[in-house]
Scaffold this motif. Structure first.
Motif, PDB file in Angstrom:
ATOM      1  N   THR A 113      -6.798 -17.694  36.600  1.00 36.82           N
ATOM      2  CA  THR A 113      -6.086 -18.704  35.810  1.00 36.82           C
ATOM      3  C   THR A 113      -4.931 -18.080  35.043  1.00 36.82           C
ATOM      4  O   THR A 113      -4.797 -16.864  34.938  1.00 36.82           O
ATOM      5  CB  THR A 113      -7.021 -19.387  34.796  1.00 36.82           C
ATOM      6  OG1 THR A 113      -7.418 -18.423  33.799  1.00 36.82           O
ATOM      7  CG2 THR A 113      -8.248 -19.984  35.466  1.00 36.82           C
TER       8      THR A 113
ATOM      9  N   ASP B  91      -4.297 -23.321  31.621  1.00 39.87           N
ATOM     10  CA  ASP B  91      -5.043 -23.961  32.715  1.00 39.87           C
ATOM     11  C   ASP B  91      -6.356 -24.543  32.199  1.00 39.87           C
ATOM     12  O   ASP B  91      -6.821 -24.200  31.109  1.00 39.87           O
ATOM     13  CB  ASP B  91      -5.332 -22.950  33.830  1.00 39.87           C
ATOM     14  CG  ASP B  91      -4.108 -22.615  34.665  1.00 39.87           C
ATOM     15  OD1 ASP B  91      -3.128 -23.382  34.615  1.00 39.87           O
ATOM     16  OD2 ASP B  91      -4.134 -21.573  35.351  1.00 39.87           O
ATOM     17  N   LYS B  92      -6.960 -25.388  33.026  1.00 39.56           N
ATOM     18  CA  LYS B  92      -8.241 -25.989  32.677  1.00 39.56           C
ATOM     19  C   LYS B  92      -9.351 -25.426  33.558  1.00 39.56           C
ATOM     20  O   LYS B  92      -9.135 -25.142  34.738  1.00 39.56           O
ATOM     21  CB  LYS B  92      -8.189 -27.507  32.847  1.00 39.56           C
ATOM     22  CG  LYS B  92      -7.251 -28.206  31.872  1.00 39.56           C
ATOM     23  CD  LYS B  92      -7.274 -29.722  32.078  1.00 39.56           C
ATOM     24  CE  LYS B  92      -6.356 -30.414  31.086  1.00 39.56           C
ATOM     25  NZ  LYS B  92      -6.358 -31.890  31.268  1.00 39.56           N
TER      26      LYS B  92
ATOM     27  N   CYS C  45      -7.546 -20.719  28.137  1.00 40.74           N
ATOM     28  CA  CYS C  45      -7.691 -21.941  28.926  1.00 40.74           C
ATOM     29  C   CYS C  45      -8.392 -23.016  28.100  1.00 40.74           C
ATOM     30  O   CYS C  45      -8.915 -22.756  27.016  1.00 40.74           O
ATOM     31  CB  CYS C  45      -8.472 -21.665  30.210  1.00 40.74           C
ATOM     32  SG  CYS C  45      -7.650 -20.528  31.338  1.00 40.74           S
TER      33      CYS C  45
ATOM     34  N   ASP D 237      -6.947 -33.028  38.505  1.00 40.19           N
ATOM     35  CA  ASP D 237      -5.919 -32.659  37.527  1.00 40.19           C
ATOM     36  C   ASP D 237      -5.267 -31.362  37.986  1.00 40.19           C
ATOM     37  O   ASP D 237      -5.941 -30.363  38.230  1.00 40.19           O
ATOM     38  CB  ASP D 237      -6.585 -32.485  36.157  1.00 40.19           C
ATOM     39  CG  ASP D 237      -5.594 -32.224  35.039  1.00 40.19           C
ATOM     40  OD1 ASP D 237      -4.513 -31.661  35.301  1.00 40.19           O
ATOM     41  OD2 ASP D 237      -5.915 -32.564  33.883  1.00 40.19           O
TER      42      ASP D 237
ATOM     43  N   LYS E  17      -3.863 -29.158  36.459  1.00 35.84           N
ATOM     44  CA  LYS E  17      -4.134 -28.042  35.555  1.00 35.84           C
ATOM     45  C   LYS E  17      -5.507 -27.406  35.795  1.00 35.84           C
ATOM     46  O   LYS E  17      -5.772 -26.297  35.332  1.00 35.84           O
ATOM     47  CB  LYS E  17      -4.057 -28.522  34.101  1.00 35.84           C
ATOM     48  CG  LYS E  17      -2.644 -28.694  33.575  1.00 35.84           C
ATOM     49  CD  LYS E  17      -2.012 -27.332  33.320  1.00 35.84           C
ATOM     50  CE  LYS E  17      -0.726 -27.441  32.548  1.00 35.84           C
ATOM     51  NZ  LYS E  17      -0.134 -26.097  32.306  1.00 35.84           N
TER      52      LYS E  17
END
Length: 389
Positions: free
Chosen positions: A104, A108-109, A129, A156, A158
């Motif tokens: 990541t 980011d998720k 994150c 999503d 992300k």
């Protein structure tokens, strides 16, 4: 039974996190996930032999270490691991943190299924994150996955990683192959990599079967990074050893770099020795442990049914961590946890640790202790809770 899990091993005053963190006298701990059983005799013997050598310098990880991992998962879980897929490190939480760092960018998720192990949240946050929470759906005395919401969150742009807990702590689920495959299909559609935390994989109750995420299919194996360790199942967490397993060379190199950035690339000789002893000789011990834990769970359920019938004990498929619905008390978990400690001298985990909204009506109880000690703790819990029901 060959092994004696009823034996009381005094731990207070040994600098035990579980037993010595409470400042109050006489507290019975049912919180942090370690067990009050001695490690298996063959683990203790292997460590004694290493101690008798008397020199504890930096250690190399031998080929026999990898062979023991490969053999265990092949014969125990029908998962065929290649030597080149394995990276060792000091623990599953450092492993998860390193993998998130590798996969990541800040902002980011990371997708998780709440309520879930509290260190997931800190590992995500510490890497810059944010958490995308797919709340598990309560169905009777268990949980199911909201797959529509899971896909919405995975879609999503992300969302880069799904952090899976299998078996699930604290919900007690051992995910089925169909559930795991469906989660991977969704992740593949949206370019989401899977990190599967499988530290509880040996702690499975009768009637249930653990399946490694990577063993489901080639598609699952190619899309996931597995973290596992014998530390939880064999009660050797203080020895600090874990493994990261991936068949993707590019991802493995990124993770290896992240492990070195996080300075968790070295392990101690005792962890290396204990892992080999556990995986080479541990099947009878772990099978008997699981039967003992299952009996503890049944005793606990019967106790609640008799003395606290308005509180629901959820189904335990895996782990030794029992999730209890305390909503009938009218109190939230943080308040009730404090009352149990102050009034009952029992230390449990508040469900809010595992999700502020998904866990506020629950307590998590660790039943990995001699049965007589568990019953004493349950009596104390009942004395506090009965007047509230």
């Amino acid at each position: 039974m060959k092994y004696d899990f009823d034996k009381i091993i005094p731990r207070r005053g040994t600098n035990s996190v579980k037993w010595d963190v409470a400042k109050e006298d006489g507290v019975i701990p049912m919180w942090v996930a370690d067990m009050d059983f001695q490690a298996a005799p063959y683990i203790r013997q292997a460590l004694k032999e290493r101690i008798d050598h008397g020199v504890f310098g930096y250690t190399l990880v031998p080929n026999s270490y990898y062979e023991s991992i490969i053999s265990w998962f092949d014969r125990r879980h029908q998962w065929h691991i290649d030597r080149n897929w394995i990276l060792y490190t000091s623990g599953v939480v450092p492993a998860i943190s390193a993998i998130i760092k590798a996969l990541t960018e800040p902002g980011d998720k990371v997708l998780v299924q709440t309520p879930v192990y509290n260190c997931f949240f800190s590992s995500i946050r510490n890497n810059g994150c944010t958490t995308a929470e797919n709340a598990l759906v309560r169905k009777g005395n268990s949980y199911e996955i909201d797959f529509d919401d899971f896909e919405r969150l995975a879609a999503d742009e992300k969302t880069k990683v799904f952090l899976l807990c299998n078996p699930h702590n604290p919900a007690g689920r051992v995910w089925t192959p169909d559930e795991l495959s469906r989660m991977n299909d969704i992740c593949l559609r949206h370019g989401v990599k899977v990190i599967s935390d499988e530290i509880h994989c040996e702690l499975v109750m009768p009637g249930y079967k653990f399946t490694p995420f990577a063993a489901i299919s080639k598609a699952c194996q190619d899309n996931c990074i597995t973290t596992n360790s014998p530390t939880k199942s064999f009660n050797i967490a203080g020895l600090q050893i874990a493994n990261i397993i991936t068949n993707n060379d590019t991802i493995k190199r990124k993770i290896d770099r992240a492990i070195n950035i996080n300075e968790v690339c070295d392990v101690n000789p005792f962890g290396v020795i204990a892992l080999q002893a556990a995986y080479n000789e541990g099947e009878t011990w772990i099978d008997q442990l699981n039967l003992y834990l299952w009996e503890n769970y049944k005793v606990l359920k019967d106790f609640f049914q008799e003395h606290l019938p308005k509180l629901q004990v959820l189904k335990l498929e895996g782990t030794y961590l029992v999730w209890v619905d305390i909503s009938a008390t009218g109190l939230k978990a943080d308040e009730l946890t404090n009352e149990l400690l102050q009034q009952g001298k029992v230390m449990v985990n508040s469900g809010t640790l595992y999700g502020k909204t998904t866990g506020e009506d629950y307590l998590r109880l660790n039943i990995a202790m001699p049965r007589s000690l568990m019953l004493e703790a349950l009596q104390r819990i009942a004395q506090v809770l009965q007047p509230k029901l």
